[in-house]
Design an enzyme around this catalytic site. Structure first.
Site, PDB file in Angstrom:
ATOM      1  N   GLU A   1     -33.362  26.863  31.462  1.00  0.00           N
ATOM      2  CA  GLU A   1     -34.279  26.635  32.586  1.00  0.00           C
ATOM      3  C   GLU A   1     -35.737  26.888  32.238  1.00  0.00           C
ATOM      4  O   GLU A   1     -36.606  26.065  32.555  1.00  0.00           O
ATOM      5  CB  GLU A   1     -33.863  27.464  33.800  1.00  0.00           C
ATOM      6  CG  GLU A   1     -32.582  26.974  34.492  1.00  0.00           C
ATOM      7  CD  GLU A   1     -31.303  27.437  33.836  1.00  0.00           C
ATOM      8  OE1 GLU A   1     -31.370  28.173  32.839  1.00  0.00           O
ATOM      9  OE2 GLU A   1     -30.215  27.074  34.325  1.00  0.00           O
TER      10      GLU A   1
ATOM     11  N   HIS B   1     -25.593  33.212  43.502  1.00  0.00           N
ATOM     12  CA  HIS B   1     -25.589  31.760  43.753  1.00  0.00           C
ATOM     13  C   HIS B   1     -25.806  31.426  45.226  1.00  0.00           C
ATOM     14  O   HIS B   1     -25.335  30.393  45.703  1.00  0.00           O
ATOM     15  CB  HIS B   1     -24.268  31.132  43.286  1.00  0.00           C
ATOM     16  CG  HIS B   1     -24.196  30.851  41.827  1.00  0.00           C
ATOM     17  ND1 HIS B   1     -24.261  31.844  40.876  1.00  0.00           N
ATOM     18  CD2 HIS B   1     -24.079  29.691  41.144  1.00  0.00           C
ATOM     19  CE1 HIS B   1     -24.165  31.300  39.675  1.00  0.00           C
ATOM     20  NE2 HIS B   1     -24.058  30.002  39.810  1.00  0.00           N
TER      21      HIS B   1
HETATM   22  C1  LIG Z   1     -28.770  30.419  34.130  1.00  0.00           C
HETATM   23  C2  LIG Z   1     -27.715  29.522  34.667  1.00  0.00           C
HETATM   24  N1  LIG Z   1     -27.874  28.183  34.614  1.00  0.00           N
HETATM   25  C3  LIG Z   1     -26.945  27.354  35.091  1.00  0.00           C
HETATM   26  C4  LIG Z   1     -25.804  27.835  35.661  1.00  0.00           C
HETATM   27  C5  LIG Z   1     -24.739  26.893  36.242  1.00  0.00           C
HETATM   28  N2  LIG Z   1     -23.554  26.932  35.346  1.00  0.00           N
HETATM   29  C6  LIG Z   1     -22.501  27.716  35.612  1.00  0.00           C
HETATM   30  S1  LIG Z   1     -21.354  27.662  34.353  1.00  0.00           S
HETATM   31  C7  LIG Z   1     -22.284  26.566  33.489  1.00  0.00           C
HETATM   32  C8  LIG Z   1     -21.803  26.045  32.171  1.00  0.00           C
HETATM   33  C9  LIG Z   1     -21.583  27.180  31.221  1.00  0.00           C
HETATM   34  O1  LIG Z   1     -21.064  26.664  30.026  1.00  0.00           O
HETATM   35  P1  LIG Z   1     -20.569  27.699  28.948  1.00  0.00           P
HETATM   36  O2  LIG Z   1     -21.614  28.757  28.774  1.00  0.00           O
HETATM   37  O3  LIG Z   1     -20.175  26.945  27.731  1.00  0.00           O
HETATM   38  O4  LIG Z   1     -19.331  28.431  29.613  1.00  0.00           O
HETATM   39  P2  LIG Z   1     -17.942  27.740  30.001  1.00  0.00           P
HETATM   40  O5  LIG Z   1     -18.064  27.355  31.454  1.00  0.00           O
HETATM   41  O6  LIG Z   1     -17.737  26.576  29.107  1.00  0.00           O
HETATM   42  O7  LIG Z   1     -16.909  28.824  29.787  1.00  0.00           O
HETATM   43  C10 LIG Z   1     -23.469  26.265  34.157  1.00  0.00           C
HETATM   44  C11 LIG Z   1     -24.512  25.331  33.653  1.00  0.00           C
HETATM   45  C12 LIG Z   1     -25.659  29.241  35.731  1.00  0.00           C
HETATM   46  N3  LIG Z   1     -24.592  29.800  36.325  1.00  0.00           N
HETATM   47  N4  LIG Z   1     -26.616  30.055  35.221  1.00  0.00           N
END
Ligand SMILES: Cc1ncc(C[n+]2csc(CCOP(=O)(O)OP(=O)(O)O)c2C)c(N)n1
Ligand SMILES: Cc1ncc(C[n+]2csc(CCOP(=O)(O)OP(=O)(O)O)c2C)c(N)n1
Ligand SMILES: [Mg+2]
Ligand SMILES: [Mg+2]
Lengths: 330, 332, 332, 330
Positions: free
Chosen positions: D65, D134
């Site tokens: 971000e 959230h």
């Molecule tokens: C700072 C932030 N940006 C965006 C999000 C929205 N979001 C939640 S999970 C996710 C993807 C995370 O991917 P990863 O770190 O690979 O974890 P996975 O879900 O694959 O276990 C996003 C973009 C968030 N929770 N926090």
């Protein structure tokens, strides 16, 4: 307070004394930030502390505010009492996630299982010709956040007593120091003392108008009060000392007594500290007020560098005096 | 307890109680998550949840190398970490349903389960948000001289967060006992990690002088062996490490993500399930090595099922918090 | 104008107009900064300033490889970048004194000088704060197809800011024409960079797949040659690079930082001044190569001195902005 | 507005239509954020846009971000009009430096030389059982900052018109969308139109009490107004639509007419949007108010996950009804 040995200390000395006494008392207290060790911070607030406590408790960091604030949160959760140093309050912009989504919420989100006894010391205040990114007073943002406590000392005495309370508090506390006040002297007792949060201090008694002021604005309010005295207006100056918790009762009672109030804070006026306090007073003293509560904060512009412009953006004694005079119809 | 972790490191890869315990814990996680999915589809669970199914070997392999008083930080996909570190399913389900009996009295929910008793500093709904907390816990362990270790679990998506690089720099400078565990399941939500990740992942910790390894996240014995090495290194005072565990989530990003064809092929999913399933991989090894026969394994699963079913029942029947509890726990 | 940069790249290292222009610009920066120090000690300048003296070869060597319409972002120590990119001293001094005639009408001051005409997106008082802006300017150049290049100047202290790693990842993923220039003067304020920087600096951009080089920041011909290569790469559409320029600031962190013994030895300062001075290094080369004789160089310095003195005079006599200007320029 | 062809669109469709029309009109407009392309965001607000505009204008980013917001600032300074997508308003904590110290100040610090025509779209609102990280509504922070404009649409019609204005504005604009409203339908004209900033909209006329409400709270206010009607209280519902610039005049005039006001916002009540607006009304309508201005915002607690608890933290129609009934002495 009772008769005790008192001497004059600067705000910087009072802060340093509070930190040093707490670090002697409690080995779990440590300081972390940029140039806090040998340099003792650019403002020299911590001069000499690394010599007494060593580099393991007065810790220089890289320029990684989010990183070392996060380290502070984790350390606080696991048995330590970090005092994190953020050089300029303007850099709070970098650590809002660690403060607001992490530190402030850990206790609640865990149903009380974990706590974050962390103090974050930072600065506020303009008029140092430091321009828009080194002059802001952002206390309104943090006062808005459940889970945080916000402290705004206006004298060396308050600074020492409130900082000790902050360090002993089991919650994340944001402690704002006015850069312009570091060299300002005031009486500080030799004995150990603390000042409870949520208790406003009446810096000057008066009958005709209430001047509520925070941090740097307390001196401005006292100066204006002197000018008002000369035209026969008796001003009461009330310092909330903490914006969260906020001592609504004392603020309201003062306004009920004087029937007029001006609220002063160096942060941006719009959606700022003055809005909350003015609205608390307007509601609590509704039936006693002779005039609308007046708010005076920083002008709604980024803080300019040029001296004549910067001076025009900050509340002055004269502006407060004029506003009060008008409200009191003198 | 140090001995336990020493021992586990020693015997990793050979047959043992440990390996069967790891088998059992992977099964418990999978059964737990299948129940979560049920609770969602039955509309009994408020909100959403991110299932760990397919990634079980990572959490279990690593947590079995830890002491109970070691710390972990977890993610939005945290049920597996939480169980593997020693939390019990009943209070976890209760938390997922927002019940008073939950680990967070219902205030945290799926994305914020925490448990001091098992050293779980908490799941985190800010991607990468716990990197500072884990590093701070390691700082604290070193400061207090407790020889505790902190493990920071995060998905490969968290590699996008600058905070991670700030704290890896601190961890190396200060030689902190922290292990950064990147669970690469190949997707940041609905975007393949190759579209979001430049260069070589392992080069990132290396750039800060942090020793790193990658491991097949579906082979729990490999995960546990690598983790044990890193835990020892941290405990002996030799500082941080970084473990890249390559794995896969079988389900959607969250329970509501059911039609996934637009971002990943059905075939990819079936291949992983068929050929790379961590439970199957360990099962085959256990049988081949004759450490257990099928009936023993069935018994373990049966026990796990009983436990999980009872936990769900407990959670379903336990009450919501009284509304007047809402104002408590804001301040300590 | 592309030709100019091509040419400069070509002739870098050989004697030329370019080399004399670089000599002149380094002298102009040094004289400018000496005046700034004067203005501070004479208490004519509001606030503080961070002097670039000792680092002149970095800004000049790099900016001479750029087109006027290329972009730079600068730092709190930005006077050198600003002059090297083509701003004029009179309006710069006016800005430093908070005068209406300044580049920012006095609203920005030393730490915020910006000049669209010379592609200077602005100095920044947030360490690392312009890494996103520079990367965004490169994104924009690529999006608009202008073949412009963006240079992001920052001190080694900015390596502590996570933002830098986030945008390096983006720059590599999207192949953006941006050059990250790390001016390593060895100090983050009052702390030696070795206390704040783990691992190898060049390994950091490399971890994101960004080609990187380090260069003697006191040898302007070396800086210019390396920069020219990187500018060409960016302009040809081959993406980002990272240049580590090793250099030294002769003065304090800011004009008020006069007693420095507690964080660095006087001897270190004198050695750099005596043996590694960028102007002296180039002077010796120019004389040795007979590209210019001493009298020609003296003439250049004399011209520069006249220009700088006139600029100071201009700034001193020009008026402050009218107070009612304070509310202007908040919104476009 | 004049007689025009009108059809019902959801809030999500209205946002998408505004973006698509502006992107067709102006090639310098592009969208950047996490999962904005094929996924069309987790809320499906942008579904189909990458198919029309391609991956070069609807750009998926890493989870960075601060990084991609910074890229937006630099792109905006150099000839483009970025629309940056921040999935949850809670993540504003990560980009405050890029928004507040960079985007908001560039124009002023450069003496007007550079400008930042950037729109930052994000979300607000609780009650989705998404817990403390959230569910926040952080508009107060940004409304506090000179140099930013803050937009809070409450209907599909307002969302489309205000978003077009935001994209055409030469300043950084923060555009908040209520997650709960994405599927809510409302009439939207087919013709191109824009809605100016700083103009409040009276969503319902009334005489006895003014309900000022933002974003998600407008529906709550309208619901309360219906309930009040049944007990013979005529409530006027005023939606400022932008908190900066703020249409103080319309708010004050409504309160002067009704002599009573309640201010509603889903952000934390303390030091929040309601404080500024209540204080503006308390001052501007001082001599007309029959009762103190009442503020209703989110309870001062991190937003809990458990449904009964979360529901207790958010302003409800019933709470507003009760407060209004009490103020009107019914
Ligand atoms: C700072 C932030 N940006 C965006 C999000 C929205 N979001 C939640 S999970 C996710 C993807 C995370 O991917 P990863 O770190 O690979 O974890 P996975 O879900 O694959 O276990 C996003 C973009 C968030 N929770 N926090
Ligand atoms: C985010 C941030 N943190 C701290 C500061 C205070 N500060 C100003 S300059 C500086 C040191 C910067 O060192 P470096 O990046 O190496 O640049 P140099 O001064 O050596 O040119 C610091 C810590 C700041 N301006 N911004
Ligand atoms: Mg992933
Ligand atoms: Mg440096």
């Amino acid at each position: 307070m009772p008769e005790v040995a008192v001497r004059e200390l600067t705000m910087a000395e009072a802060v340093r004394e509070a930190l040093s006494e707490e670090m002697r008392r409690d080995p779990s207290v440590f300081i972390m930030g940029e140039d806090v060790a040998e340099a003792g911070t650019p403002f020299k607030v911590l001069s000499g502390m690394v010599e007494e406590f060593g580099k393991s408790r007065v810790i220089d960091t890289p320029i990684s505010e989010p990183g070392f604030t996060g380290v502070g949160v984790g350390a606080a959760m696991t048995g330590l009492r970090p005092v994190i140093d953020i050089m300029f309050g303007d850099f709070l912009t970098l650590i809002m996630d660690q403060l607001v989504n992490q530190a402030a919420k850990v206790h609640y989100m865990s149903g009380g299982a974990w706590k974050v006894p962390m103090v974050l010391r930072t600065t506020l205040g303009a008029s140092r010709r430091s321009a828009a990114q080194h002059s802001q007073s952002l206390q309104a943002w943090l006062s808005h956040v459940p889970g945080l406590k916000v402290v705004l000392p206006s004298t060396p005495y308050d600074a020492k007593g409130l900082l000790k309370t902050a360090i002993r508090d089991d919650n994340p506390v944001i402690f704002f120091e006015d850069k312009m006040m570091f060299r300002q002297k005031g009486p500080v007792p030799v004995e150990d003392y603390t000042i409870p949060f949520g208790v406003a201090d009446i810096k000057r008694e008066g009958d005709d108008i209430t001047l509520v002021a925070t941090s740097s604005m307390v001196q401005v309010a006292l100066g204006a009060a002197k000018m008002l005295e000369e035209i026969g207006v008796s001003a009461e100056v009330v310092d909330p000392r903490t914006t969260w918790p906020l001592d609504e009762k004392t603020l309201i009672e003062s306004a009920q007594k004087t029937s007029r109030a001006i609220v002063l804070d160096e942060g941006y006026e719009k959606y700022g500290i003055t809005a909350e306090i003015a609205s608390v007073i307007a509601t609590g003293a509704f039936y006693d007020l002779d005039a609308p509560v007046k708010r005076i904060g920083a002008m709604h512009v980024p803080i300019p560098f040029s001296p004549p412009l910067e001076d025009a953006t900050i509340p002055t004694e004269k502006a407060v005096f004029e506003a009060a005079r008008a409200m009191c119809k003198r | 307890m140090t001995t336990e972790s020493k021992q586990s490191a020693a015997i990793a890869g050979s047959g043992s109680e440990l390996t069967l315990r790891m088998y059992s814990n992977m099964q418990r996680i999978r059964l737990f998550e299948e129940q979560v999915n049920q609770l969602y589809t039955r509309a009994v669970m408020p909100g959403l949840a991110h299932l760990y199914i397919g990634e079980e070997a990572v959490a279990v392999g690593i947590c079995e190398a830890l002491r109970r008083d070691d710390y972990i930080t977890s993610t939005h996909r945290g049920h597996g970490h939480c169980l593997a570190k020693g939390a019990s399913p009943d209070r976890m389900f209760a938390e997922l349903l927002g019940k008073e009996a939950g680990y967070c009295k219902g205030k945290g929910g799926s994305m914020h389960i925490a448990d001091p008793a098992s050293g779980n500093l908490g799941a985190n709904a800010i991607v990468g948000g716990s990197a500072g907390i884990a590093t701070g816990a390691a700082f604290s362990a070193k400061y207090r001289g407790t020889k505790q270790v902190a493990v920071c679990f995060f998905g490969e998506g968290a590699l996008g967060q600058g905070l991670l690089y700030e704290v890896m720099n601190l961890a190396r400078l200060w030689n902190l006992p922290v292990i950064y565990v990147c669970e690469n399941n190949m997707y940041n939500e609905y975007t393949h990690f190759s579209e979001t990740t430049a260069g070589e992942i392992l080069a990132r910790p290396a750039a800060f002088g942090i020793p790193s390894e990658s491991v097949d996240g579906q082979d729990i014995r490999a995960v546990h062996t690598a983790a044990s090495r890193m835990v020892e290194r941290a405990r002996e005072g030799n500082g941080p490490s970084f473990l890249l565990a390559n794995t896969y989530r079988y389900h959607g990003h969250h329970v509501g993500d059911v039609s996934r064809e637009y971002y990943r092929a059905k075939q990819e999913e079936t291949e992983w399930r068929a050929m790379r399933d961590p439970i199957q991989v360990l099962t085959e090894w256990l049988l081949k090595e004759k450490i257990a026969d099928q009936s023993q394994l069935d018994e373990i699963v049966a026990k796990a099922k009983t436990e999980i079913d009872a936990a769900v029942a407990f959670a379903l029947q336990s009450p919501f918090p009284a509304v007047d509890k809402v104002g408590e726990d804001v301040y300590a």
